[in-house]
Design an enzyme around this catalytic site. Structure first.
Site, PDB file in Angstrom:
ATOM      1  N   SER A 198     -69.436  30.150  77.113  1.00 27.06           N
ATOM      2  CA  SER A 198     -70.502  31.063  77.526  1.00 27.06           C
ATOM      3  C   SER A 198     -71.704  30.921  76.607  1.00 27.06           C
ATOM      4  O   SER A 198     -71.622  30.297  75.532  1.00 27.06           O
ATOM      5  CB  SER A 198     -70.012  32.509  77.477  1.00 27.06           C
ATOM      6  OG  SER A 198     -69.834  32.929  76.129  1.00 27.06           O
ATOM      7  N   LYS A 199     -72.812  31.526  77.010  1.00 29.32           N
ATOM      8  CA  LYS A 199     -74.010  31.523  76.174  1.00 29.32           C
ATOM      9  C   LYS A 199     -73.710  32.170  74.826  1.00 29.32           C
ATOM     10  O   LYS A 199     -74.188  31.724  73.784  1.00 29.32           O
ATOM     11  CB  LYS A 199     -75.142  32.267  76.878  1.00 29.32           C
ATOM     12  CG  LYS A 199     -76.405  32.380  76.040  1.00 29.32           C
ATOM     13  CD  LYS A 199     -77.464  33.207  76.743  1.00 29.32           C
ATOM     14  CE  LYS A 199     -78.717  33.333  75.885  1.00 29.32           C
ATOM     15  NZ  LYS A 199     -78.489  34.016  74.604  1.00 29.32           N
ATOM     16  N   ARG A 200     -72.911  33.220  74.841  1.00 24.35           N
ATOM     17  CA  ARG A 200     -72.574  33.925  73.601  1.00 24.35           C
ATOM     18  C   ARG A 200     -71.877  32.984  72.614  1.00 24.35           C
ATOM     19  O   ARG A 200     -72.105  33.039  71.412  1.00 24.35           O
ATOM     20  CB  ARG A 200     -71.692  35.134  73.917  1.00 24.35           C
ATOM     21  CG  ARG A 200     -71.521  36.101  72.749  1.00 24.35           C
ATOM     22  CD  ARG A 200     -70.741  37.337  73.152  1.00 24.35           C
ATOM     23  NE  ARG A 200     -71.492  38.161  74.100  1.00 24.35           N
ATOM     24  CZ  ARG A 200     -71.201  38.295  75.391  1.00 24.35           C
ATOM     25  NH1 ARG A 200     -70.182  37.642  75.911  1.00 24.35           N
ATOM     26  NH2 ARG A 200     -71.923  39.054  76.176  1.00 24.35           N
ATOM     27  N   ASP A 255     -74.529  30.773  71.058  1.00 18.58           N
ATOM     28  CA  ASP A 255     -75.301  31.521  70.062  1.00 18.58           C
ATOM     29  C   ASP A 255     -74.490  31.690  68.772  1.00 18.58           C
ATOM     30  O   ASP A 255     -75.009  31.532  67.664  1.00 18.58           O
ATOM     31  CB  ASP A 255     -75.684  32.902  70.612  1.00 18.58           C
ATOM     32  CG  ASP A 255     -76.695  32.809  71.755  1.00 18.58           C
ATOM     33  OD1 ASP A 255     -77.338  31.749  71.887  1.00 18.58           O
ATOM     34  OD2 ASP A 255     -76.834  33.789  72.504  1.00 18.58           O
ATOM     35  N   SER A 268     -83.711  31.150  74.687  1.00 13.58           N
ATOM     36  CA  SER A 268     -82.399  30.505  74.536  1.00 13.58           C
ATOM     37  C   SER A 268     -82.619  29.014  74.312  1.00 13.58           C
ATOM     38  O   SER A 268     -83.411  28.383  75.002  1.00 13.58           O
ATOM     39  CB  SER A 268     -81.542  30.718  75.786  1.00 13.58           C
ATOM     40  OG  SER A 268     -81.308  32.095  75.989  1.00 13.58           O
TER      41      SER A 268
END
Length: 516
Positions: free
Chosen positions: A266-268, A271, A295
């Site tokens: 996921s994007k999380r 990050d 992002s």
């Protein structure tokens, strides 16, 4: 009977930036189409207007173009089966929903949100593990299967809100062959009566997807594993609409897992672990605070499109050989759905970096020079194309990204003001300083300004000073660049030029204190 033309489609929703997993799905579709002499279509599936994000469609088109996926037909290109955006096809879907109702395969449902909530609450209270509107529960709900015909007619004529649901049979095995997973068999009791048309008149994904794939003559549907639970429903729709004989072949790709393999990427995760999960940088808005967000994207982080393509191809597929480096044309020749794995693929950021380093080093100096020249222009530094090519030539074995050239090569344009303390403390002394002064004075007499010529002069000068070259080499590098390590030292001196090197050596001798 002539063989059917291969036609594949990538059909993203414009709900935000395209995830790197979506790029992989598009790539596999593209590779299959090119391998089999077919066409690649792009369709924008925007039936869920509540989740539409401005700019997302343009982002999708730009991302696909960046990695080299050429769209033959579809949004942004045109073609005979347009429009290729579902919101612009809205009028055509209702007739197919009506056809299903007329054939007894779908029905009107007039349930209010409160009635649906009450139904779910009853089922939860009865310990039903997965409450849903299905062949059993529909008998207790307000729909055209339970209400008298005249009441249904009155509700429709009176403008009552309704949805159209698929009437899934109660006891039936739904079977289809997946090109990756083999035969998939699902009992209809596990499939709920999905909504086909929403109360606002827009079709849901399920109906629009099937109608569009049929009308656009799609031969293969290659999509993510998350759509596998919906496939039995889609098989029923093909059957009920009378299109089963031309139903596309399905292939559900394995999931992309986070690097530790514990769940979907996921994007999380990106990050948290410091790497992008989007092909291009995305400028969005935080849904909770309303603040602008940025992002990271692979392109802006310095990854080459060839590296991304090679890396993504191997996330779930292998050629059956030891070869790892493939051009797009080579991938097309080697690709086959049969060699796509059922098992999830772990996202390995170190591997994509490895691919990037390979492709960067394989590029010519002329191809790489613009990356350095662009950075120099931003810093108001003038440099010739020839010199830029020389610099990237000696630097490219030492960098991972084109963006690194400026950071790693600053000393070619800016004389050092600080010197590596470790080297100074260990290698700098009065004899070394004297030897470097002697070398600075000897440089203008060099018979040949080449790496070999300057090295010979250095060795001769050190011998005259009674020192071995190894005693002074690191000090020479620090005096000229400020750093303890770098590319070939004498190549570096040639690029800097004799006058600049001599000046830097004199400055270092004056600036760096000699230990007592």
């Amino acid at each position: 009977m002539t063989e059917r033309e291969v036609r594949v489609r990538f059909a993203p929703s414009p709900t935000g930036p395209l995830h790197i997993g979506g790029v992989r799905t598009a790539l596999y579709n593209y590779l299959l189409a090119r391998k089999l002499g077919g066409k690649m279509l792009l369709r924008i599936e925007d039936t869920d207007q509540n989740r539409f994000v401005p700019g997302a469609e343009a982002y999708i088109l730009e991302a696909l173009a960046w990695v080299g996926i050429v769209i033959d037909e579809g949004q942004g290109v045109g073609g005979p089966h347009g429009p290729y955006k579902q919101s612009e096809r809205k009028p055509m879907y209702k007739q197919y929903a009506d056809q299903l109702i007329a054939a007894g395969h779908a029905y009107y449902a007039f349930d209010t949100p409160e009635e649906l909530d009450a139904m779910r609450a009853r089922l939860q209270a009865a310990k039903v593990p997965n409450p849903q509107y299905n062949s059993i529960t529909r008998a207790q709900m307000r729909n055209s299967l339970t209400l008298p015909e005249d009441e249904v007619k009155a509700l429709l004529e009176g403008g009552a809100q309704y949805v159209i649901r698929l009437k899934v049979p109660r006891k039936e095995e739904i079977r289809f062959q997946d090109l990756i997973r083999g035969w998939v068999v699902v009992h209809s009791s596990a499939v709920d009566d999905k909504v086909l048309m929403k109360s606002d008149g827009m079709p849901t994904y399920h109906l629009a997807n099937i109608v569009d794939d049929h009308l656009m003559e799609i031969s293969h549907v290659i999509r993510g594993e998350e759509w596998l639970p919906s496939a039995p429903l889609h098989v029923l729709l093909y059957r009920y609409l009378g299109w089963e004989s031309t139903m596309p072949q399905f292939a559900h790709l394995p999931l992309l897992l986070k690097p530790d393999g514990t769940g979907k990427l996921s994007k999380r995760d990106g990050d948290r672990l410091g790497f992008p999960v989007f092909p291009l940088e995305w400028h969005g808005t935080d849904s909770e605070t309303g603040e602008a967000t940025v992002s990271k994207g692979y392109r802006e982080e310095g990854y080459l499109p060839e590296a991304m393509v090679n890396f993504l191809a191997f996330l779930g597929w292998n050629p059956g050989t030891q070869q790892e480096i493939f051009s797009m044309d080579e991938l097309i020749q080697a690709f086959s759905i049969e060699r796509v794995s059922k098992s999830p693929a772990k996202f390995d950021q170190n591997k994509v970096k490895w691919f990037n380093e390979h492709y960067l080093r394989a590029k010519s100096n002329a191809e790489l020079a613009p990356y350095l020249l662009t950075a120099l222009h931003e810093h108001a530094i003038v440099c010739s194309q020839e010199k830029a090519e020389q610099i990237v030539g000696v630097m490219k074995e030492r960098v991972s990204f084109p963006n690194d050239f400026w950071q790693e090569a600053k000393y070619f344009f800016q004389a050092p003001t600080e010197y590596d303390e470790t080297v100074v403390s260990k290698k700098w002394n009065a004899p070394v300083a004297a030897a470097l002064t002697a070398y600075a004075e000897a440089l203008p007499t060099a018979s040949e300004v080449s790496a070999e010529g300057l090295k010979t002069l250095f060795n001769d000068t050190m011998a005259a000073q009674g020192l071995k070259p190894g005693q002074v080499l690191q000090a020479l590098r620090v005096a000229v660049t400020g750093a303890a390590a770098g590319p070939d030292l004498f190549e570096t001196l040639v690029i800097l030029g004799v006058p600049e090197v001599a000046q830097r050596l004199h400055t270092a001798v004056v600036s760096i204190p000699v230990a007592a």
